[in-house]
Motif scaffolding. Structure first.
Motif, PDB file in Angstrom:
ATOM      1  N   ARG A 187      -5.195   7.631   3.852  1.00 24.15           N
ATOM      2  CA  ARG A 187      -5.820   7.095   2.636  1.00 24.15           C
ATOM      3  C   ARG A 187      -4.800   6.381   1.751  1.00 24.15           C
ATOM      4  O   ARG A 187      -3.698   6.856   1.541  1.00 24.15           O
ATOM      5  CB  ARG A 187      -6.467   8.253   1.870  1.00 24.15           C
ATOM      6  N   MET A 188      -5.187   5.209   1.221  1.00 22.62           N
ATOM      7  CA  MET A 188      -4.343   4.530   0.243  1.00 22.62           C
ATOM      8  C   MET A 188      -4.552   5.199  -1.114  1.00 22.62           C
ATOM      9  O   MET A 188      -5.679   5.271  -1.616  1.00 22.62           O
ATOM     10  CB  MET A 188      -4.671   3.040   0.149  1.00 22.62           C
ATOM     11  N   ILE A 189      -3.481   5.683  -1.714  1.00 19.37           N
ATOM     12  CA  ILE A 189      -3.585   6.389  -2.989  1.00 19.37           C
ATOM     13  C   ILE A 189      -3.045   5.574  -4.156  1.00 19.37           C
ATOM     14  O   ILE A 189      -3.274   5.917  -5.324  1.00 19.37           O
ATOM     15  CB  ILE A 189      -2.857   7.744  -2.934  1.00 19.37           C
ATOM     16  N   ASP A 190      -2.330   4.481  -3.854  1.00 22.86           N
ATOM     17  CA  ASP A 190      -1.743   3.670  -4.912  1.00 22.86           C
ATOM     18  C   ASP A 190      -1.250   2.363  -4.307  1.00 22.86           C
ATOM     19  O   ASP A 190      -1.296   2.174  -3.087  1.00 22.86           O
ATOM     20  CB  ASP A 190      -0.587   4.428  -5.584  1.00 22.86           C
ATOM     21  N   GLN A 191      -0.759   1.478  -5.161  1.00 18.36           N
ATOM     22  CA  GLN A 191      -0.127   0.243  -4.713  1.00 18.36           C
ATOM     23  C   GLN A 191       1.091  -0.031  -5.587  1.00 18.36           C
ATOM     24  O   GLN A 191       1.105   0.310  -6.777  1.00 18.36           O
ATOM     25  CB  GLN A 191      -1.086  -0.950  -4.829  1.00 18.36           C
ATOM     26  N   LEU A 192       2.092  -0.650  -4.983  1.00 16.23           N
ATOM     27  CA  LEU A 192       3.179  -1.235  -5.741  1.00 16.23           C
ATOM     28  C   LEU A 192       2.926  -2.729  -5.813  1.00 16.23           C
ATOM     29  O   LEU A 192       2.545  -3.348  -4.811  1.00 16.23           O
ATOM     30  CB  LEU A 192       4.531  -0.970  -5.064  1.00 16.23           C
ATOM     31  N   LEU A 193       3.117  -3.311  -6.988  1.00 15.80           N
ATOM     32  CA  LEU A 193       2.960  -4.752  -7.157  1.00 15.80           C
ATOM     33  C   LEU A 193       4.333  -5.421  -7.177  1.00 15.80           C
ATOM     34  O   LEU A 193       5.362  -4.772  -7.370  1.00 15.80           O
ATOM     35  CB  LEU A 193       2.204  -5.058  -8.453  1.00 15.80           C
ATOM     36  N   PHE A 194       4.312  -6.722  -7.010  1.00 15.30           N
ATOM     37  CA  PHE A 194       5.549  -7.506  -6.999  1.00 15.30           C
ATOM     38  C   PHE A 194       6.408  -7.170  -8.226  1.00 15.30           C
ATOM     39  O   PHE A 194       5.915  -7.109  -9.350  1.00 15.30           O
ATOM     40  CB  PHE A 194       5.212  -8.999  -7.005  1.00 15.30           C
ATOM     41  N   GLY A 195       7.696  -6.932  -7.979  1.00 15.45           N
ATOM     42  CA  GLY A 195       8.635  -6.693  -9.067  1.00 15.45           C
ATOM     43  C   GLY A 195       8.740  -5.252  -9.521  1.00 15.45           C
ATOM     44  O   GLY A 195       9.615  -4.920 -10.325  1.00 15.45           O
ATOM     45  N   GLU A 196       7.864  -4.382  -9.025  1.00 20.17           N
ATOM     46  CA  GLU A 196       7.930  -2.979  -9.416  1.00 20.17           C
ATOM     47  C   GLU A 196       8.990  -2.262  -8.594  1.00 20.17           C
ATOM     48  O   GLU A 196       9.150  -2.529  -7.399  1.00 20.17           O
ATOM     49  CB  GLU A 196       6.572  -2.303  -9.252  1.00 20.17           C
ATOM     50  N   VAL A 197       9.692  -1.337  -9.235  1.00 21.63           N
ATOM     51  CA  VAL A 197      10.754  -0.598  -8.564  1.00 21.63           C
ATOM     52  C   VAL A 197      10.309   0.837  -8.296  1.00 21.63           C
ATOM     53  O   VAL A 197       9.357   1.333  -8.909  1.00 21.63           O
ATOM     54  CB  VAL A 197      12.046  -0.601  -9.401  1.00 21.63           C
ATOM     55  N   CYS A 198      11.000   1.497  -7.393  1.00 16.49           N
ATOM     56  CA  CYS A 198      10.670   2.883  -7.055  1.00 16.49           C
ATOM     57  C   CYS A 198      11.912   3.595  -6.547  1.00 16.49           C
ATOM     58  O   CYS A 198      12.919   2.965  -6.213  1.00 16.49           O
ATOM     59  CB  CYS A 198       9.558   2.930  -6.007  1.00 16.49           C
ATOM     60  N   GLU A 199      11.826   4.887  -6.497  1.00 20.85           N
ATOM     61  CA  GLU A 199      12.883   5.733  -5.943  1.00 20.85           C
ATOM     62  C   GLU A 199      12.476   6.151  -4.536  1.00 20.85           C
ATOM     63  O   GLU A 199      11.323   6.521  -4.306  1.00 20.85           O
ATOM     64  CB  GLU A 199      13.076   6.970  -6.819  1.00 20.85           C
ATOM     65  N   GLU A 218       5.465   8.678 -11.895  1.00 18.62           N
ATOM     66  CA  GLU A 218       5.899   9.702 -10.945  1.00 18.62           C
ATOM     67  C   GLU A 218       4.924   9.922  -9.784  1.00 18.62           C
ATOM     68  O   GLU A 218       4.941  10.963  -9.131  1.00 18.62           O
ATOM     69  CB  GLU A 218       6.183  11.031 -11.656  1.00 18.62           C
ATOM     70  N   MET A 219       4.071   8.937  -9.535  1.00 18.15           N
ATOM     71  CA  MET A 219       3.218   8.993  -8.349  1.00 18.15           C
ATOM     72  C   MET A 219       4.093   8.895  -7.104  1.00 18.15           C
ATOM     73  O   MET A 219       5.039   8.119  -7.046  1.00 18.15           O
ATOM     74  CB  MET A 219       2.210   7.851  -8.352  1.00 18.15           C
ATOM     75  N   GLU A 220       3.772   9.702  -6.082  1.00 18.47           N
ATOM     76  CA  GLU A 220       4.513   9.687  -4.824  1.00 18.47           C
ATOM     77  C   GLU A 220       3.588   9.369  -3.662  1.00 18.47           C
ATOM     78  O   GLU A 220       2.404   9.727  -3.671  1.00 18.47           O
ATOM     79  CB  GLU A 220       5.195  11.035  -4.586  1.00 18.47           C
ATOM     80  N   GLY A 221       4.139   8.701  -2.659  1.00 23.03           N
ATOM     81  CA  GLY A 221       3.378   8.403  -1.459  1.00 23.03           C
ATOM     82  C   GLY A 221       4.248   7.670  -0.458  1.00 23.03           C
ATOM     83  O   GLY A 221       5.439   7.446  -0.688  1.00 23.03           O
ATOM     84  N   TRP A 222       3.643   7.282   0.657  1.00 16.75           N
ATOM     85  CA  TRP A 222       4.366   6.662   1.769  1.00 16.75           C
ATOM     86  C   TRP A 222       4.062   5.175   1.877  1.00 16.75           C
ATOM     87  O   TRP A 222       2.916   4.757   1.739  1.00 16.75           O
ATOM     88  CB  TRP A 222       3.986   7.347   3.075  1.00 16.75           C
ATOM     89  N   CYS A 223       5.099   4.391   2.128  1.00 14.30           N
ATOM     90  CA  CYS A 223       4.906   2.959   2.387  1.00 14.30           C
ATOM     91  C   CYS A 223       5.815   2.540   3.530  1.00 14.30           C
ATOM     92  O   CYS A 223       6.724   3.283   3.932  1.00 14.30           O
ATOM     93  CB  CYS A 223       5.186   2.123   1.137  1.00 14.30           C
ATOM     94  N   ALA A 252       0.829  -1.204   0.000  1.00 15.79           N
ATOM     95  CA  ALA A 252       0.000   0.000   0.000  1.00 15.79           C
ATOM     96  C   ALA A 252       0.864   1.255   0.000  1.00 15.79           C
ATOM     97  O   ALA A 252       1.829   1.358   0.755  1.00 15.79           O
ATOM     98  CB  ALA A 252      -0.920   0.004   1.219  1.00 15.79           C
ATOM     99  N   ILE A 253       0.492   2.206  -0.868  1.00 15.48           N
ATOM    100  CA  ILE A 253       1.109   3.529  -0.888  1.00 15.48           C
ATOM    101  C   ILE A 253       0.083   4.504  -0.328  1.00 15.48           C
ATOM    102  O   ILE A 253      -1.025   4.612  -0.853  1.00 15.48           O
ATOM    103  CB  ILE A 253       1.519   3.941  -2.312  1.00 15.48           C
ATOM    104  N   ARG A 254       0.448   5.206   0.749  1.00 12.55           N
ATOM    105  CA  ARG A 254      -0.509   6.047   1.459  1.00 12.55           C
ATOM    106  C   ARG A 254      -0.179   7.533   1.309  1.00 12.55           C
ATOM    107  O   ARG A 254       0.951   7.911   0.991  1.00 12.55           O
ATOM    108  CB  ARG A 254      -0.568   5.650   2.929  1.00 12.55           C
ATOM    109  N   SER A 255      -1.181   8.358   1.546  1.00 12.10           N
ATOM    110  CA  SER A 255      -1.012   9.805   1.391  1.00 12.10           C
ATOM    111  C   SER A 255      -0.136  10.401   2.486  1.00 12.10           C
ATOM    112  O   SER A 255       0.510  11.423   2.286  1.00 12.10           O
ATOM    113  CB  SER A 255      -2.378  10.497   1.393  1.00 12.10           C
ATOM    114  N   LYS A 256      -0.100   9.750   3.670  1.00 10.95           N
ATOM    115  CA  LYS A 256       0.707  10.215   4.787  1.00 10.95           C
ATOM    116  C   LYS A 256       1.378   9.009   5.452  1.00 10.95           C
ATOM    117  O   LYS A 256       0.922   7.873   5.278  1.00 10.95           O
ATOM    118  CB  LYS A 256      -0.173  10.935   5.822  1.00 10.95           C
ATOM    119  N   PRO A 257       2.456   9.219   6.205  1.00  7.84           N
ATOM    120  CA  PRO A 257       3.118   8.107   6.898  1.00  7.84           C
ATOM    121  C   PRO A 257       2.328   7.675   8.132  1.00  7.84           C
ATOM    122  O   PRO A 257       2.760   7.820   9.266  1.00  7.84           O
ATOM    123  CB  PRO A 257       4.490   8.702   7.273  1.00  7.84           C
TER     124      PRO A 257
END
Length: 272
Positions: free
Chosen positions: A34-46, A64-69, A24-29
């Protein structure tokens, strides 16, 4: 004279890869945010920053979606490793199928990335994993609209979930993004940004399979979208991924016997 020993250089790890089914990628730590996005298996991020040792702010290289996980749900990568895992990959085509590694089975969901896949196994940090499900190689396989529609239908009856991108919960923007991403076409995450892509079609009669339709709220703002099956039917995530009728006014829900969305325009993303 004492000669100071040289410290061995360790590459800074400012990137990460998802090694769970989804994160889960959330709007705040905060777990309650609120969950605003998800990363799936194998996906990379900065990794942009960290907070309280438990949370990290991440950015997707695709949209370029940003959020907290949660930090411990990600595996850190160096910049070189990050580039390596962005290269050759396949996409999982089964709704859910286990990948088998050293004393572990990880559920791999539809649309997950399998880095350096040869059709039987793929490589993750520190190990290779076996995968017996169907895969798609976007760089090696000629595109066919029939295949895109088949994948679009695989999500049917997936429940609507804000921020979701999996067959077990997905929102309208996530649905469009995932279907096209499997075929190597990287669209933005948000509906309003997706509506800026492609060529405008002026009439519903011009629409064909694979075109996108976008809809507005009472203030004229883009708030929904879906994929055309033909110029009379649309598949979209509204309550669940479903197929409804489409005409010049909007989406007509046969169950409710009402129009649920007002059409703004159609867009053609796929090449002629």
């Amino acid at each position: 004279m004492v000669i100071a020993s040289k410290k061995k250089y360790k590459p800074r790890k400012v990137h990460a890869i998802c090694m769970l089914s989804s994160v889960a990628i959330r709007s705040k730590p905060d777990h309650q945010s609120r969950m605003i996005d998800q990363l799936l298996f194998g996906e990379v991020c900065e990794i942009m920053t960290k907070k309280h040792n438990y949370w990290c702010r991440v950015r997707s290289p695709i949209d370029e979606m940003e959020g907290w996980c949660l930090s411990h749900q990600m595996y850190l990568l160096t910049a070189i490793e990050y580039e390596k895992y962005q290269l050759k990959c396949a996409f999982a085509l089964d709704i859910s199928q286990s990948a088998i590694g050293d004393n572990k089975h990880i559920p791999i969901l539809l649309g997950s990335r399998l880095p350096h896949c040869d059709g039987i196994s793929f490589k993750m940090p520190k190990e290779s994993m076996r995968y017996s499900g169907q895969v798609y190689f976007p760089l090696q396989t000629p595109f066919k609209i029939e295949m895109l529609l088949k994948i679009a239908r695989k999500y049917l009856y997936a429940p609507y979930l804000e921020g979701g991108r999996t067959p077990f919960g997905i929102d309208a923007g996530g649905y469009i993004q995932m279907v096209f991403r499997i075929f190597g076409m990287n669209l933005p995450r948000k509906i309003e940004q997706q509506s800026d892509e492609g060529e405008v079609l002026h009439f519903v009669a011009e629409g064909k399979a694979g075109d996108l339709a976008f809809f507005t709220d009472e203030d004229g703002k883009i708030n929904h979208g879906g994929i055309l099956l033909d110029n009379e039917r649309i598949i979209h995530s509204f309550g669940m991924v479903r197929i409804d009728l489409l005409d010049h006014y909007g989406i007509f829900n046969k169950n409710l016997k009402i129009y649920t969305h007002r059409l703004r325009f159609l867009k053609r993303i796929l090449p002629e």
